[in-house]
Scaffold this active site. Structure first.
Site, PDB file in Angstrom:
ATOM      1  N   HIS A  65      -4.606  43.035  20.602  1.00  0.00           N
ATOM      2  CA  HIS A  65      -4.404  44.382  20.048  1.00  0.00           C
ATOM      3  C   HIS A  65      -3.475  45.102  21.016  1.00  0.00           C
ATOM      4  O   HIS A  65      -3.728  45.066  22.225  1.00  0.00           O
ATOM      5  CB  HIS A  65      -5.722  45.154  19.943  1.00  0.00           C
ATOM      6  CG  HIS A  65      -6.738  44.412  19.148  1.00  0.00           C
ATOM      7  ND1 HIS A  65      -6.731  44.387  17.783  1.00  0.00           N
ATOM      8  CD2 HIS A  65      -7.760  43.618  19.544  1.00  0.00           C
ATOM      9  CE1 HIS A  65      -7.724  43.620  17.357  1.00  0.00           C
ATOM     10  NE2 HIS A  65      -8.345  43.130  18.410  1.00  0.00           N
TER      11      HIS A  65
ATOM     12  N   GLU B   8      -9.460  24.714  19.111  1.00  0.00           N
ATOM     13  CA  GLU B   8     -10.368  24.884  20.243  1.00  0.00           C
ATOM     14  C   GLU B   8     -10.858  26.335  20.348  1.00  0.00           C
ATOM     15  O   GLU B   8     -11.251  26.772  21.396  1.00  0.00           O
ATOM     16  CB  GLU B   8      -9.640  24.496  21.531  1.00  0.00           C
ATOM     17  CG  GLU B   8      -9.093  23.082  21.546  1.00  0.00           C
ATOM     18  CD  GLU B   8      -7.731  22.927  20.833  1.00  0.00           C
ATOM     19  OE1 GLU B   8      -7.206  23.937  20.323  1.00  0.00           O
ATOM     20  OE2 GLU B   8      -7.216  21.806  20.771  1.00  0.00           O
ATOM     21  N   SER B   9     -10.818  27.153  19.313  1.00  0.00           N
ATOM     22  CA  SER B   9     -11.334  28.540  19.217  1.00  0.00           C
ATOM     23  C   SER B   9     -10.257  29.535  18.796  1.00  0.00           C
ATOM     24  O   SER B   9      -9.684  29.374  17.735  1.00  0.00           O
ATOM     25  CB  SER B   9     -12.077  29.018  20.450  1.00  0.00           C
ATOM     26  OG  SER B   9     -13.346  28.413  20.465  1.00  0.00           O
TER      27      SER B   9
ATOM     28  N   CYS C 205     -12.526  26.117  23.807  1.00  0.00           N
ATOM     29  CA  CYS C 205     -13.664  25.208  23.982  1.00  0.00           C
ATOM     30  C   CYS C 205     -13.163  23.857  24.480  1.00  0.00           C
ATOM     31  O   CYS C 205     -12.034  23.475  24.177  1.00  0.00           O
ATOM     32  CB  CYS C 205     -14.370  24.959  22.653  1.00  0.00           C
ATOM     33  SG  CYS C 205     -14.939  26.444  21.911  1.00  0.00           S
TER      34      CYS C 205
ATOM     35  N   SER D 105      -1.905  44.028  15.753  1.00  0.00           N
ATOM     36  CA  SER D 105      -3.147  43.279  15.964  1.00  0.00           C
ATOM     37  C   SER D 105      -2.942  41.884  15.403  1.00  0.00           C
ATOM     38  O   SER D 105      -2.238  41.734  14.392  1.00  0.00           O
ATOM     39  CB  SER D 105      -4.324  43.913  15.221  1.00  0.00           C
ATOM     40  OG  SER D 105      -4.659  45.126  15.836  1.00  0.00           O
TER      41      SER D 105
END
Ligand code: SPD
Length: 426
Positions: free
Chosen positions: A68, A62-63, A83, A55
């Site tokens: 997983h 930008e985010s 974003c 994971s």
């Protein structure tokens, strides 16, 4: 653009299982996917779970990109959230599809923060800008990759900088990680075997306790112990005439010589007769009474070491011990492996006799629960405490600059908590 961000929810199917279980490959691929799409990486965290699955998340200006994996199904679920106009998440999608060799993928794009539904709040943005402008320079990029050994109830994680060795041998997966807290670390089939920083506890305790309590030790046999730590400690006893070590897996020896040289330092010592073969076969073929001390430095009782935990094997060890011979084994954690722990002591007592089997403990932070046990079984008159000379043990500890074993630790290690005594006496 009609939204603040774009969120692509991705499924990759029929991927290469080994790619989905390789935490460094996944970290590199996720970071590559971010960069390829034009993102600026702030930080990343990745965990490998034992025996399989990874994971992780890459935080970008930008985010984020998150993943997983289920290697056993060749499946990965990924979130690509960006974003602004400058980053194209579909570039990341394609990049990762190739990196994981996915036969097919599916993706759904969501608009996050629909502008038509948002109202800009009135707050003093200029003041926030002024505060930000006092921050020093570029954002600091950090990296977190974690190795995790776990069962279904507890887990032990260590942060590392990546893998130095990764090979599937004929017997097991052999890996060496560069951990940040414990130096280089050997794992077999995802289980921690030894680390540079705490190996001395295990190797000093499995070795010096028997050799310093045998009345006249001359011949020592090590079964397993491919990392070399036990052999290194055994060879500190200069009175020995014969030291034989039988390790089944030459990849373990290779990995440790390359990446754990301080542990493997004795593997090329001419006083060591190193045999790459099956320890069970070696013991079956050895003559009666041919060793004074037999040390079984095994892995856990799964995979290639399973046979080293069988009644037949211990009967054979008993046979090849000399009159005052001592058998030492690592006997797992009484807290973590309680079923195996109890069985081990029942079996040894049925072979050596009720009052001939003793348990002692040491504290090894990188093994599950940290509480680890060793068994001391004796064929003749040797005794771990009656036959022990504290001054001799102390002098040995000092002259060899040992890090754990000393005269006091020797005696203290045999003092058992009540719950451990009860498990052995049941
Ligand atoms: N779960 C850890 C058990 C490890 C026992 N063997 C370690 C080998 C070190 N020489």
């Amino acid at each position: 653009m009609a939204s603040l961000g774009r969120h692509i929810i991705v499924e990759y199917y029929d991927c290469a299982p080994e790619a989905l279980n390789d935490v460094t490959h996944i970290e590199k691929s996720m970071e590559g996917a971010a960069e390829e799409a034009g993102a600026t990486i702030i930080n990343s965290t990745f965990h490998h779970f034992s025996p399989y699955g990874v994971s992780g998340v890459v935080v970008i200006e930008e985010s984020h990109l998150a993943i997983h994996t289920w290697p056993e199904y060749g499946y990965a679920s990924v979130d690509l959230f960006t974003c602004g106009e400058s980053v194209d998440p579909w570039v990341s999608y394609q990049f990762l599809k190739e990196a994981f060799k996915a036969a097919h993928g599916s993706a759904v794009e969501l608009k996050r923060g629909e502008l038509a539904l948002l109202t800009k709040k009135d707050f003093d943005i200029q003041q926030l800008r002024d505060e930000k402008s006092t921050d020093a320079g570029e954002p600091i990029r950090t990296r977190d990759i974690w190795f995790t050994e776990r069962d279904d109830k507890i887990a032990l994680s260590m942060k590392h900088n990546g893998k130095l060795y990764d090979q599937q041998s004929d017997y097991q997966r052999v890996e060496v990680y560069e951990t940040q807290a414990y130096g280089n670390m050997l794992t077999l089939d995802g289980m921690v075997m030894t680390t540079e920083k705490d190996e001395y506890v295990y190797h000093e305790m499995i070795t010096h306790v028997p050799i310093l309590t045998h009345p006249n030790p001359k011949r020592v046999l090590i079964i397993g112990g491919g990392d070399g730590g036990t052999a290194r400690e055994v060879l500190k006893h200069t009175e020995l005439e014969e030291v034989v070590m039988v390790e089944i897996d030459e990849k373990v020896i290779e990995a440790c010589k390359l990446h754990l040289p301080s542990i493997a330092s004795a593997l090329d010592d001419p006083r060591l007769n190193l045999i790459v073969d099956d320890g069970i076969k070696y013991v079956n073929e050895a003559s009666d009474g041919s060793f004074d001390v037999v040390i079984v430095d095994s892995t856990d009782p799964v995979g290639p070491a399973e046979g080293l935990f069988s009644v037949d094997f211990y009967k054979e060890v008993y046979r090849i011990l000399s009159t005052d011979g001592i058998m030492i084994t690592q006997s797992e954690s009484p807290r973590f492996n309680n079923k195996v722990f109890k069985e081990i002591y029942q079996v040894y007592r049925s072979i050596f006799g009720m009052d001939k089997v003793h348990c002692y403990l040491a504290y090894i932070p990188t093994y599950p629960t940290g509480m680890w046990s060793f068994s001391y079984s004796t064929k003749g008159s040797a005794h771990p405490l009656n036959g022990f000379d504290p001054a001799k043990s102390q002098a040995f500890s000092e002259s060899n600059a040992l890090s754990y074993y000393n005269g006091q630790i020797h005696a203290a290690a045999f003092a058992l908590p009540n719950f451990v005594k009860q498990m052995i006496d049941q």
